[in-house]
Design an enzyme around this catalytic site. Structure first.
Site, PDB file in Angstrom:
ATOM      1  CB  CYS A 222      17.772 -10.445  65.982  1.00 56.20           C
ATOM      2  SG  CYS A 222      16.388 -11.204  65.073  1.00 56.20           S
TER       3      CYS A 222
ATOM      4  CB  THR B  66      16.745 -13.148  37.536  1.00 54.00           C
ATOM      5  OG1 THR B  66      16.228 -11.836  36.915  1.00 54.00           O
ATOM      6  CG2 THR B  66      17.026 -14.044  36.622  1.00 54.00           C
ATOM      7  CE1 TYR B  67      10.403 -14.876  40.750  1.00 57.53           C
ATOM      8  CE2 TYR B  67      12.126 -13.437  41.693  1.00 57.53           C
ATOM      9  CZ  TYR B  67      11.317 -14.524  41.832  1.00 57.53           C
ATOM     10  OH  TYR B  67      11.362 -15.177  43.226  1.00 57.53           O
ATOM     11  CG  ASN B  68      14.525 -12.427  33.112  1.00 54.43           C
ATOM     12  OD1 ASN B  68      15.935 -12.132  33.192  1.00 54.43           O
ATOM     13  ND2 ASN B  68      14.346 -13.508  32.813  1.00 54.43           N
ATOM     14  CB  THR B  69      10.707  -7.783  36.687  1.00 61.62           C
ATOM     15  OG1 THR B  69      10.959  -8.301  37.991  1.00 61.62           O
ATOM     16  CG2 THR B  69       9.701  -8.984  36.051  1.00 61.62           C
TER      17      THR B  69
ATOM     18  CD  GLU C 183      11.003  -5.520  41.433  1.00 60.57           C
ATOM     19  OE1 GLU C 183      10.180  -4.630  41.403  1.00 60.57           O
ATOM     20  OE2 GLU C 183      11.710  -5.640  40.145  1.00 60.57           O
TER      21      GLU C 183
ATOM     22  CB  THR D  76      17.992  -7.868  36.923  1.00 57.56           C
ATOM     23  OG1 THR D  76      18.081  -9.243  37.150  1.00 57.56           O
ATOM     24  CG2 THR D  76      16.982  -7.146  36.385  1.00 57.56           C
TER      25      THR D  76
END
Ligand SMILES: CC(C)C[C@H](N)C(=O)O
EC number: 1.11.1.-
Length: 434
Positions: free
Chosen positions: A72, A328-331, A405, A340
């Site tokens: 890297c 989480t964004y619940n999407t 995401e 999720t």
């Protein structure tokens, strides 16, 4: 992005800029997840710059050694600068032959930790702490191990999110030299929808990727219902883990691109460059043993040991692990209000599974149902051979999802990997102590 989130993000970036005088691409990409970024920066700042067992230049040199295991260059170059700025001896940058024996002694644990952490035993620890004048104290060793694990995992994040070197106007060829996988970091940081870019290059239409998403959500729902109905037996659960572990070894990642090695000049910081994550299935002579997570957990064992030997780092790491685990964004792509949890657990536990770590209350059947093949390829590559990650792999899974995401996925992979390395190393230290 909502105004609130945007403000928070801007504030954090401004703050980071004013403390470190720069805003690297890692920070920019991570700023899609501000809450996480905050705990990431806090723990990184602590291990690199605050009071601790190791002298500052040592810390950066260890970061270089760790990042070099995955070629890297991005991270290596960053820490070469920092090494010099903190008073490191320039000669050491010629490679391992130029560094003190004591530092050189870390080679073995660096290599094992990066690629096959399950091979670390208390004998490795003993060797490091009992070598006369070159010995490591336990606090120093723990500091080194935390740095190594952090930078191996960060290399996964860098390759996984396709982070490119920052353009430096002063060094005209600095940029070209290290461009490896040609993602566009600006796209990521802006979180443009990837739909167009990825769909044109693949054979599938929007309809296919849409139904992919629907199918995934359908499977999540069904699993949730089944869970409420019946529970698999202990043996069945164990079998499912073994099956998943075995199969993970068969997941084929991209062929190794030799060009990458030859263009990288970071090999001088490592020994035995051919040593990698073992493709057990093919060789067959060694197998990946199972580490029963409940026998040595981060919460009950790792955390307190690390915190005792290198005070406060345990808290910082713990906060970071919790943060990423619960983020989480619940999407799900365009869908809102989705739980999720199941999907995020599957990602985290699959990484641990590839390192042989098993949670006996987790049903690995879920991994099998929720993570499609192309996603497994991506996960294995990013976690075990990050330097082989390509944009095509990144594009080939979850085509309806947003960049943020996929960065979220990378955060989970990175932290799961770091925790796995730490668990093995700390378990060996505990065994050495008892
Ligand atoms: C990794 C993604 C599936 C995470 C999801 N967008 C969430 O907010 O939970």
């Amino acid at each position: 992005m909502q105004a609130n989130g945007l403000n928070e993000r801007t504030n954090l970036l401004v703050e980071e800029y004013s403390t470190s005088g720069r805003l690297d691409n890692i920070t920019q990409v991570m700023s899609l997840h501000t809450q996480y970024l905050e705990s990431f920066l806090r723990s990184q700042f602590y291990m690199l710059r605050m009071d601790g067992p190791l002298p500052l230049p040592y810390r950066h040199y260890i970061a270089i050694m760790a990042a070099a295991r995955h070629q890297c260059s991005y991270l290596v170059n960053m820490h070469v600068d920092e090494f010099l700025k903190t008073g490191g001896i320039a000669e050491w940058l010629n490679g391992l032959e130029y560094i003190p024996q004591r530092l050189k002694n870390l080679n073995e644990i660096n290599k094992l930790l990066a690629h096959r952490p399950w091979l670390i035993t208390k004998e490795h620890i003993q060797k490091l702490v009992k070598t006369g004048e070159n010995n490591w104290s336990l606090p120093e060793l723990v500091h080194a191990v935390v740095l190594l694990a952090h930078y191996h995992a960060l290399a996964s994040f860098v390759f996984g999110s396709g982070i490119n070197p920052e353009r430096d106007p002063d060094t005209s060829n600095g940029f070209r030299l290290i461009a490896v996988n040609k993602f566009c970091v600006c796209d990521l940081a802006n979180d443009n929808n990837i739909e167009n870019a990825s769909l044109t290059s693949s054979n599938f239409g929007i309809a296919d990727s849409l139904s992919e998403l629907e199918a995934l959500m359908e499977r999540m729902k069904r699993l949730q219902e089944e869970k409420e109905e019946e529970e698999a037996s202990q043996e069945e659960m164990a079998t499912r883990f073994e099956k998943e572990k075995k199969e993970s070894l068969l997941v084929v990642t991209g062929a190794f691109d030799d060009e990458m090695v030859s263009t990288s000049d970071v090999s001088r910081y490592i020994e035995d460059p051919g040593f990698g994550y073992k493709d057990f299935a093919r060789r067959g002579e060694e197998h990946l043993p199972t580490f029963r997570a409940q026998d040595y957990t981060w919460e009950n064992h790792g955390f307190s040991l690390v915190n005792r030997l290198y005070s406060d780092i345990g808290h910082l790491l713990d906060e970071k692990f919790r943060m990423v685990y619960n983020l989480t964004y619940n999407t799900m792509a365009t869908h809102e209000d989705v739980d999720t949890t199941m999907l995020r657990r599957a990602l985290f536990n699959y990484v641990h599974c590839m390192f042989g770590i098993r949670y006996d209350d987790y049903d690995y059947g879920e991994v099998n149902q929720l993570l499609e093949r192309s996603l497994k390829v991506y996960i294995k590559t990013v976690t075990c051979y990050p330097e082989r990650t390509t944009k095509r792999m990144y594009d080939s899974y979850w085509r309806q999802f947003k960049h943020s995401e996929k960065v979220h996925v990378n955060l989970l992979l990175m932290e799961a990997r770091m925790q796995a390395e730490l668990l093995y190393a700390l378990r060996a230290i505990t065994r050495h102590l008892t």
